[in-house]
Design an enzyme around this catalytic site. Structure first.
Site, mmCIF file in Angstrom:
data_model
loop_
_atom_site.group_PDB
_atom_site.id
_atom_site.type_symbol
_atom_site.label_atom_id
_atom_site.label_comp_id
_atom_site.label_asym_id
_atom_site.label_seq_id
_atom_site.Cartn_x
_atom_site.Cartn_y
_atom_site.Cartn_z
ATOM 1 N N ARG A 211 -6.918 -8.597 13.573
ATOM 2 C CA ARG A 211 -5.961 -8.531 12.468
ATOM 3 C C ARG A 211 -5.418 -9.908 12.076
ATOM 4 N NH1 ARG A 211 -4.320 -3.356 11.281
ATOM 5 N NH2 ARG A 211 -4.918 -1.710 12.752
ATOM 6 N N GLU B 161 0.855 -1.187 0.000
ATOM 7 C CA GLU B 161 0.000 0.000 0.000
ATOM 8 C C GLU B 161 0.889 1.234 0.000
ATOM 9 O OE1 GLU B 161 -3.789 1.854 2.392
ATOM 10 O OE2 GLU B 161 -2.088 1.179 3.595
ATOM 11 N N LYS C 191 -13.522 -1.742 2.877
ATOM 12 C CA LYS C 191 -12.536 -1.684 3.960
ATOM 13 C C LYS C 191 -13.073 -0.828 5.099
ATOM 14 C CE LYS C 191 -8.030 -0.150 5.473
ATOM 15 N NZ LYS C 191 -7.022 0.915 5.348
ATOM 16 N N GLN D 78 -1.268 -2.096 14.670
ATOM 17 C CA GLN D 78 -0.720 -2.866 13.555
ATOM 18 C C GLN D 78 0.444 -3.735 14.043
ATOM 19 O OE1 GLN D 78 0.955 -0.827 9.869
ATOM 20 N NE2 GLN D 78 -1.248 -0.698 9.507
ATOM 21 N N ARG E 139 1.025 4.762 0.824
ATOM 22 C CA ARG E 139 0.356 5.853 1.523
ATOM 23 C C ARG E 139 0.969 7.165 1.057
ATOM 24 N NH1 ARG E 139 -2.166 5.251 6.555
ATOM 25 N NH2 ARG E 139 -2.051 7.516 6.532
ATOM 26 N N HIS F 260 -12.890 4.954 7.899
ATOM 27 C CA HIS F 260 -11.968 4.924 9.038
ATOM 28 C C HIS F 260 -12.523 5.778 10.164
ATOM 29 C CE1 HIS F 260 -9.590 3.908 5.510
ATOM 30 N NE2 HIS F 260 -8.810 3.224 6.329
#
Length: 224
Positions: free
Chosen positions: A186, A30, A143, A209, A32, A118
């Site tokens: 996760r 990803e 998502k 994370q 960012r 989010h």
């Protein structure tokens, strides 16, 4: 469940210094792009896509409206997404649906949208309604990342994901509870039906994370 690893370069030199060998275990990268000034994104883009040629890339402009590092008007946001999509054809384009609803129709020509939501404050009471609306638009991936304050928050996200996946087998979902409590969500994709989990190299892009190396170990044990 595939592992996504975000990269967050702040300059073209940062891109050049990325050691792709350390990202071998990632299924997707990803980018960012919000860690760059807006005028630098298109200048740095060729270096990023050259660095990851042959890899699946998610292009993400996480704006300050949803916990990111860049402030953009709807017009600026959509223009950058469309230019990157047209010039480089990344496998996925992240679109902050609720923050940029007014320009969503301009992205309908792109079939690889990740419609994202989010919430860094809470797990909202209308979580299911949000998930339902995103599902009704049939993106490539729905998502949802929300902050967990209680164990029940985490269990709700996992349960909702499993329920929606059961009812909408063709739709891909990537859901997670953020924060320390949410770490369990996760690694539970094989149970909940979440298709992606996000792991970090050095710097996490969201609370809770797990590092790529630790996530690999955990998933290996769970899959034995």
């Amino acid at each position: 469940m595939k592992i996504v690893v975000p990269i967050m370069p702040r300059s073209i030199e940062d891109v050049e210094n990325i050691d792709v060998n350390r990202l071998e275990a990632a299924d997707l990268i990803e980018w960012r792009a919000d860690y760059l000034p807006k005028e630098e994104i298109l200048r740095v883009a060729p270096a990023v896509f050259e660095k990851f040629v042959g890899r699946e890339v998610i292009f993400t402009l996480r704006t300050s409206r949803e916990g990111g590092h860049i402030e953009l008007s709807d017009a600026e946001y959509i223009q950058l997404l469309k230019e990157i999509a047209s010039l480089y054809q990344p496998e996925y384009i992240d679109f902050e649906y609720y923050s940029h609803k007014e320009v969503f129709e301009e992205m309908l020509a792109f079939p690889n949208l990740v419609l994202s939501y989010h919430n860094f404050v809470e797990t909202p009471e209308n979580y299911m309604e949000i998930m339902s609306e995103l599902t009704s638009l049939s993106p490539a991936v729905v998502k949802m990342a929300v902050m967990a304050h209680t164990e029940q928050d985490v269990l709700d996200v996992m349960n909702y994901t499993r329920g929606f996946k059961t009812l909408n087998a063709e739709q891909a979902y990537a859901t997670m509870s953020m924060g320390k409590l949410g770490m369990l969500s996760r690694i539970a994709g094989s149970i909940t039906g979440s298709c992606w989990t996000f792991a970090s190299l050095e710097e996490a892009s969201a609370p809770g994370q797990i590092s790529l190396s630790n996530l690999q170990k955990i998933l290996t044990v769970l899959e034995e």
